[in-house]
Design an enzyme around this catalytic site. Structure first.
Site, PDB file in Angstrom:
ATOM      1  N   SER A 167       0.845  -1.185   0.000  1.00 22.62           N
ATOM      2  CA  SER A 167       0.000   0.000   0.000  1.00 22.62           C
ATOM      3  C   SER A 167       0.894   1.255   0.000  1.00 22.62           C
ATOM      4  O   SER A 167       1.787   1.360  -0.850  1.00 22.62           O
ATOM      5  CB  SER A 167      -0.957  -0.056   1.200  1.00 22.62           C
ATOM      6  N   ASP A 170      -8.852  -5.151  -6.152  1.00 24.93           N
ATOM      7  CA  ASP A 170      -8.410  -3.950  -5.441  1.00 24.93           C
ATOM      8  C   ASP A 170      -8.907  -2.719  -6.191  1.00 24.93           C
ATOM      9  O   ASP A 170      -8.498  -2.445  -7.312  1.00 24.93           O
ATOM     10  CB  ASP A 170      -6.880  -3.951  -5.350  1.00 24.93           C
ATOM     11  N   HIS A 208      -8.218  -4.324  -1.371  1.00 25.25           N
ATOM     12  CA  HIS A 208      -6.945  -3.683  -1.034  1.00 25.25           C
ATOM     13  C   HIS A 208      -6.333  -4.261   0.230  1.00 25.25           C
ATOM     14  O   HIS A 208      -5.112  -4.269   0.387  1.00 25.25           O
ATOM     15  CB  HIS A 208      -7.153  -2.178  -0.863  1.00 25.25           C
TER      16      HIS A 208
END
Length: 354
Positions: free
Chosen positions: A160, A301, A331
């Site tokens: 991320s 995602d 995600h």
């Protein structure tokens, strides 16, 4: 050590294999350069002339990293989302390390074989927002490495926001990194993700103006959770049972309210605005990243769409492997899909030690 740029790129489409991370208040900082296996902090002073790319200064005077693992083992930097901190493994954290599923003794990132370094993103809570880039975070990490006497790292594993910082670090300091693993992050932010985060920032500002900043954090977190996960997961977990009257909470709303309540004292509005905006400012030039790179993306995602990962993979000059996989967790799959992520990490770290 050779970079292995001559290794062929392989594309793996893996089948589905099978919570969100929170900031924690850090214990008292220990200025330490211990050579043993125990976890210890490294505190690097931020030079007085250090300026962010925006031209602003940080009010904090230092940046803190945490090292654990054998003193002479190869160094692996680990970085996660904007809620992540230097406490990556449950050691000395009361059992609340944010990525203990990946980092641990005999884990995918094995604390018997690797010296793991994680660090706290800037800015720390100081009552104001700053305009900070992923390249700024990479420069701050370099200060921690310098303080720890680490000239180069064997690998940077970033997921991320941490993956964005890893890409920025590889672009700025190619001589200091042998390998890069990027999970659920691309070379730029997607406009849809920016739209969602923009609404979150407006919620934070509106709540602060109303004198209810922590309520704003809770509500913005509720919205954020709907972007981290998928509709498929929500459909499986929550029945469509209606409340008694309009305005009542549906089961999925109860879940989101609980997640927001748990987060309201773990992030200040100012810090969230700074880091959220940093995601949307993120941009690297893939062709400039010569570090051998493993990419991992999830087809569900919505914050980092798989097409962006595919573009990044096509443009990287030293791509080792691109893994794309389905996941019901969207995600958050890098936190939830422990078997798949563990397999990728073990292979990536094995390759760079050969």
């Amino acid at each position: 050590m050779g970079r292995g740029c001559d290794r062929p790129m392989t594309l793996l489409a893996l089948s589905d294999q099978t919570e969100d991370a929170f900031c924690r208040r850090a214990p008292d900082v220990v200025r330490s350069h211990a050579t043993g296996r125990g976890a210890h902090d490294v505190v690097a002073s931020i030079p007085a002339d250090f300026r962010l790319a925006s031209g602003q200064r940080l009010s904090q005077r230092s940046i803190t990293g945490r090292i654990q693992g054998p003193a002479n083992a190869p160094v692996v930097v680990v970085a996660g989302g904007i809620s992540a901190d230097r406490f990556v493994h449950r050691t000395a954290t009361g059992g609340r390390g944010w990525w203990s599923g990946a980092v641990g003794v005999r884990g995918p990132i094995d604390l018997n074989r690797h010296r793991v370094l994680a660090f706290d993103y800037a800015p720390q809570a100081d009552g104001r927002s700053v305009t900070i880039s992923t390249h700024d975070q990479a420069r701050l990490l370099a200060l921690v490495l310098d303080q720890a006497g680490i000239d180069s790292i064997r690998a940077f594993v970033g997921a991320s926001y941490g993956g964005m910082v890893g890409l920025a670090f590889a672009e700025l300091f190619p001589e200091r990194i042998d390998s890069l693993v990027v999970i659920s992050a691309a070379h730029r932010a997607h406009p849809q993700g920016t739209a969602w985060r923009g609404v979150q920032r407006r919620i934070l500002k509106l709540a602060a103006e109303a004198g209810r900043p922590q309520d704003g954090v809770a509500l913005a977190r509720e919205l954020a959770m709907t972007t981290y996960r998928t509709g498929e997961e929500f459909a499986e977990r929550f029945p469509t049972q209606a409340p008694d009257q309009a305005g009542g909470a549906y089961p999925v709303c109860d879940y989101l309210t609980a997640r927001g309540r748990a987060y309201r004292n773990r992030m200040t509005p100012e810090r969230w605005i700074s880091l959220s905006d940093s995601i949307d400012r993120h941009q690297v030039t893939p062709e400039a990243i010569t570090t051998p790179t493993t990419l991992v993306g999830f087809t569900t995602d919505r914050l980092t769409p798989i097409d962006d990962l595919r573009e990044l993979a096509a443009r990287l000059p030293a791509l080792w492997r691109f893994v794309e996989a389905p996941s019901i967790y969207g995600h958050d799959a890098f936190l939830k899909e422990e078997a798949l992520i563990g397999q990728v990490l073990r292979q990536a770290l094995k390759e760079i030690t050969q």
